[in-house]
Design a protein around this motif. Structure first.
Motif, PDB file in Angstrom:
ATOM      1  N   THR A 147       0.815  -1.211   0.000  1.00  0.00           N
ATOM      2  CA  THR A 147       0.000   0.000   0.000  1.00  0.00           C
ATOM      3  C   THR A 147       0.851   1.264   0.000  1.00  0.00           C
ATOM      4  N   LEU A 155      -6.792   1.738   0.470  1.00  0.00           N
ATOM      5  CA  LEU A 155      -7.457   1.348   1.710  1.00  0.00           C
ATOM      6  C   LEU A 155      -8.974   1.298   1.538  1.00  0.00           C
ATOM      7  N   SER A 200      -9.766  -1.895  -0.314  1.00  0.00           N
ATOM      8  CA  SER A 200      -9.664  -3.054   0.574  1.00  0.00           C
ATOM      9  C   SER A 200     -10.923  -3.166   1.431  1.00  0.00           C
ATOM     10  N   TRP A 208      -0.939   6.497   9.499  1.00  0.00           N
ATOM     11  CA  TRP A 208      -1.521   5.264   8.974  1.00  0.00           C
ATOM     12  C   TRP A 208      -2.861   4.981   9.653  1.00  0.00           C
ATOM     13  N   LEU A 250      -6.521   4.722   7.870  1.00  0.00           N
ATOM     14  CA  LEU A 250      -7.277   3.474   7.952  1.00  0.00           C
ATOM     15  C   LEU A 250      -8.687   3.724   8.485  1.00  0.00           C
ATOM     16  N   SER A 280     -10.894   5.409   6.048  1.00  0.00           N
ATOM     17  CA  SER A 280     -11.275   4.509   4.956  1.00  0.00           C
ATOM     18  C   SER A 280     -12.375   3.527   5.370  1.00  0.00           C
ATOM     19  N   CYS A 306      -6.857  -4.679  10.797  1.00  0.00           N
ATOM     20  CA  CYS A 306      -7.948  -3.735  10.623  1.00  0.00           C
ATOM     21  C   CYS A 306      -9.282  -4.438  10.335  1.00  0.00           C
TER      22      CYS A 306
END
Length: 237
Positions: A112, A121, A124, A168, A172, A175, A235
């Motif tokens: 990524t 993200l 995903s 990060w 995340l 997203s 995640c």
């Protein structure tokens, strides 16, 4: 757009190029409940070392995706020689060629970072099932460096940005990942095991310039060993 560092990895056919290599991957996966009914996406699979391990170890359905066609060719040969029924897809993590809510797990090993991070993200999140999990091993910036040093690193690796752990986590969550766990103390990797686990599928007639790229990578990782770290992000949606 071509990325000379990634092209170098493809030509040398480096398997397990991410921090910790296959040994770290095995450790991460052993902490999950994976069974043969599940579907796993190896996003940015390279030569397929991880995909092959998952298929052999867990007997589940594995999809191996990469944007580099040379990497995919080498992955196909690996899967064929091992007689593994792995689905191979050419595509980008920023625009995954899959329907929504398809996978139980997505594994992204130092991939990524090399993309448009928010887009990858979001994609995903889109293709993961409601109770699915993204497992990402990604480069992080451990401490500040000069603008000149940062530019040098970004240029060499062809990455748009170098993110801190908190950056990060913020991306995340933006997203759509509501639960983000971070592992940072997984650096105790046995160097002897790493040497034994080295995995290369060399192309013929590699241009000498790519040996210089590999040497520069090793040089930079030594110089910036206190700056370039990594984290394992787990995640959930």
């Amino acid at each position: 757009m071509s990325n000379k560092y990634l092209d170098c990895l493809a030509l040398f056919g480096v398997g397990g190029a991410h921090p910790g290599g296959l040994q770290l991957t095995k450790k991460i996966l052993s902490q999950e409940e994976i069974n043969e009914t599940m579907s796993i996406l190896d996003a940015g699979s390279g030569t397929g070392q991880t995909s092959a391990y998952i298929a052999e170890e867990y007997k589940c359905h594995v999809t191996s995706l990469d944007y580099n066609k040379l990497m995919l060719d080498k992955a196909r040969k690996r899967f064929s020689s091992l007689q593994l029924p792995i689905t191979v897809k050419h595509g980008s993590t920023e625009n995954l060629p899959f329907d929504k809510e398809l996978f139980d797990f997505i594994l992204s090993e130092s991939v990524t970072t090399f993309t448009d991070v928010p887009l990858s993200l979001q994609e995903s999140n889109r293709v993961l099932k409601t109770d699915g999990v993204l497992l990402a091993i990604e480069m992080v910036q451990e401490k500040p460096i000069t603008k000149k040093e940062l530019t040098s690193l970004l240029t060499f690796y062809g990455i748009p940005q170098l993110l801190t752990e908190s950056e990060w986590c913020n991306l995340l969550k933006k997203s759509g990942f509501k639960h983000v766990q971070v592992e940072k103390d997984m650096q105790q990797i046995d160097e002897i095991d790493l040497e034994l686990g080295a995995d290369f599928t060399l192309s013929e007639d590699i241009d000498g310039n790519y040996f210089e790229v590999l040497e520069k990578h090793q040089h930079l990782t030594e110089i910036y060993k206190d700056v370039l770290g990594f984290r394992v992000f787990r995640c959930c949606k």
